[in-house]
Scaffold this active site. Structure first.
Site, mmCIF file in Angstrom:
data_model
loop_
_atom_site.group_PDB
_atom_site.id
_atom_site.type_symbol
_atom_site.label_atom_id
_atom_site.label_comp_id
_atom_site.label_asym_id
_atom_site.label_seq_id
_atom_site.Cartn_x
_atom_site.Cartn_y
_atom_site.Cartn_z
ATOM 1 N N ASP A 67 -22.537 18.615 2.416
ATOM 2 C CA ASP A 67 -22.775 19.598 3.472
ATOM 3 C C ASP A 67 -21.541 19.808 4.343
ATOM 4 O O ASP A 67 -20.551 19.074 4.230
ATOM 5 C CB ASP A 67 -23.983 19.171 4.337
ATOM 6 C CG ASP A 67 -23.924 17.712 4.774
ATOM 7 O OD1 ASP A 67 -22.873 17.067 4.581
ATOM 8 O OD2 ASP A 67 -24.923 17.216 5.311
ATOM 9 N N ASN A 136 -34.674 11.595 11.245
ATOM 10 C CA ASN A 136 -35.891 12.384 11.002
ATOM 11 C C ASN A 136 -36.177 12.538 9.506
ATOM 12 O O ASN A 136 -36.976 13.375 9.105
ATOM 13 C CB ASN A 136 -35.775 13.763 11.668
ATOM 14 C CG ASN A 136 -34.607 14.572 11.108
ATOM 15 O OD1 ASN A 136 -33.935 14.143 10.170
ATOM 16 N ND2 ASN A 136 -34.368 15.741 11.680
ATOM 17 N N HIS A 138 -33.937 13.428 7.172
ATOM 18 C CA HIS A 138 -33.171 14.432 6.430
ATOM 19 C C HIS A 138 -32.177 13.789 5.475
ATOM 20 O O HIS A 138 -31.717 12.669 5.680
ATOM 21 C CB HIS A 138 -32.502 15.465 7.353
ATOM 22 C CG HIS A 138 -31.318 15.001 8.132
ATOM 23 N ND1 HIS A 138 -31.091 15.349 9.447
ATOM 24 C CD2 HIS A 138 -30.244 14.242 7.792
ATOM 25 C CE1 HIS A 138 -29.957 14.841 9.861
ATOM 26 N NE2 HIS A 138 -29.422 14.159 8.883
ATOM 27 N N GLU A 143 -33.285 19.509 6.703
ATOM 28 C CA GLU A 143 -34.125 19.055 7.807
ATOM 29 C C GLU A 143 -35.602 19.114 7.408
ATOM 30 O O GLU A 143 -35.952 19.768 6.423
ATOM 31 C CB GLU A 143 -33.880 19.957 9.022
ATOM 32 C CG GLU A 143 -32.446 19.917 9.554
ATOM 33 C CD GLU A 143 -32.148 18.683 10.386
ATOM 34 O OE1 GLU A 143 -32.657 17.589 10.081
ATOM 35 O OE2 GLU A 143 -31.379 18.805 11.360
HETATM 36 C C1 GLP Z 1 -25.610 13.845 9.225
HETATM 37 C C2 GLP Z 1 -25.275 14.173 7.776
HETATM 38 C C3 GLP Z 1 -26.111 13.381 6.802
HETATM 39 C C4 GLP Z 1 -26.127 11.915 7.206
HETATM 40 C C5 GLP Z 1 -26.745 11.781 8.566
HETATM 41 C C6 GLP Z 1 -26.880 10.341 9.040
HETATM 42 O O1 GLP Z 1 -26.634 14.620 9.740
HETATM 43 N N1 GLP Z 1 -25.404 15.554 7.470
HETATM 44 O O2 GLP Z 1 -25.596 13.538 5.485
HETATM 45 O O3 GLP Z 1 -26.840 11.167 6.261
HETATM 46 O O4 GLP Z 1 -25.921 12.489 9.491
HETATM 47 O O5 GLP Z 1 -25.705 9.939 9.645
HETATM 48 P P1 GLP Z 1 -25.333 8.455 10.039
HETATM 49 O O6 GLP Z 1 -24.961 7.793 8.753
HETATM 50 O O7 GLP Z 1 -24.167 8.601 10.954
HETATM 51 O O8 GLP Z 1 -26.521 7.851 10.665
#
Ligand code: GLP
Length: 264
Positions: A67, A136, A138, A143
């Site tokens: 993404d 959440n 995702h 989402e």
């Molecule tokens: C972002 C990314 C996700 C990732 C998520 C969790 O929203 N788009 O790909 O998994 O954050 O991030 P973290 O690993 O910092 O908790």
């Protein structure tokens, strides 16, 4: 779903890095799906170290990131392209033209999404997809309420995700509310999926993903449909699982079987 519960975030990173190293050893021209966020950072550092020590090479690999923020150019410090350059690509032997991240500044982002899907297909599909997990539920930027068969497209971020990721932006700095993300269908097409989750803040999403119903309300629950999904957790992220002892038992049995089969 294979569920691996390890004592620490470091052990999770090491387990994940070893899967990547094995993947590249077995198939040096692998197509890798990559993720951003804080969770994969330690894994990337281990891959950088392994590459420096010539234990692994990315010279023939191709990568596709999950993404990108819509509206951020690749040289913006909060863009995911920038993140990947800083934490992985600049420090390994991958060819720059073999790294793909959705283009956050595409003049026609809808066409760019379709093009990204074509690029993945032309590369032969993703062999191993790395995922983190949003609080959440995702995956990528899919989402809650994302279509379970969705493809790469523009997604609006939830206020919760915007708040979670605000820590990476300076106070007052523009923070996009839109993204381009691989879809859940795109992710499910990967040959293998490796999801890492660490820390107590992920525990309820982990429970919903593994023990909840298959539902668009928890996009990660779609991994229940995947034939080769490995979920690697530390104790804190696994803490809300009702059947935790069962998952630990299965892993012990798996390890014992592997040992027997390898004649050790
Ligand atoms: C972002 C990314 C996700 C990732 C998520 C969790 O929203 N788009 O790909 O998994 O954050 O991030 P973290 O690993 O910092 O908790």
């Amino acid at each position: 779903m294979q569920i691996v519960i390890l004592p620490s975030a470091d052990a999770v990173a090491e387990y994940g890095a070893n899967l990547f190293i094995r993947q590249l050893t077995d198939k040096p021209g692998s197509v890798l799906g990559l993720a951003t966020g804080s969770t994969p950072l330690a894994l990337y550092q281990l891959l950088v170290n392994a590459c420096r020590q010539q234990q692994v090479s990315f010279a023939r690999a191709k990568t596709f990131n999950l993404d990108e923020y819509l509206g951020l150019a690749g040289d913006h410090p909060q863009s995911y392209r920038y993140f990947m350059q800083q934490h992985l690509f600049n420090a390994i032997d991958i060819l720059p033209e073999n790294t793909a991240v959705p283009d956050g500044t595409a003049t026609d982002p809808v066409a760019a999404c379709q093009q990204y899907e074509r690029q993945i297909a032309d590369a032969g599909g993703i062999d191993l997809q790395l995922l983190g997990l949003g609080r959440n539920g995702h995956i990528g930027f899919n989402e809650p309420s994302s279509g379970l068969r969705s493809r790469t497209r523009i997604k609006t971020l939830t206020p919760a995700t915007i708040a979670d990721n605000a820590r990476f932006f300076q106070p007052g700095e523009y923070q996009p509310h839109l993204s381009i993300t691989m879809g859940i269908g795109t992710i499910l097409d990967a040959g293998k999926v490796l999801l890492l989750a660490t820390g107590t803040s992920k525990a309820s999403a982990v429970k919903a993903m593994i023990e909840g119903p298959l539902t668009a309300a928890c996009p990660a629950s779609a991994l229940q449909l995947h034939q080769q999904a490995v979920v690697v957790l530390d104790d804190a992220a696994a803490a809300e699982l009702a059947d935790i002892e069962f998952y630990r038992h299965i892993e012990r049995e798996n390890q014992a079987l592997l040992k027997r089969l390898s004649g050790q």
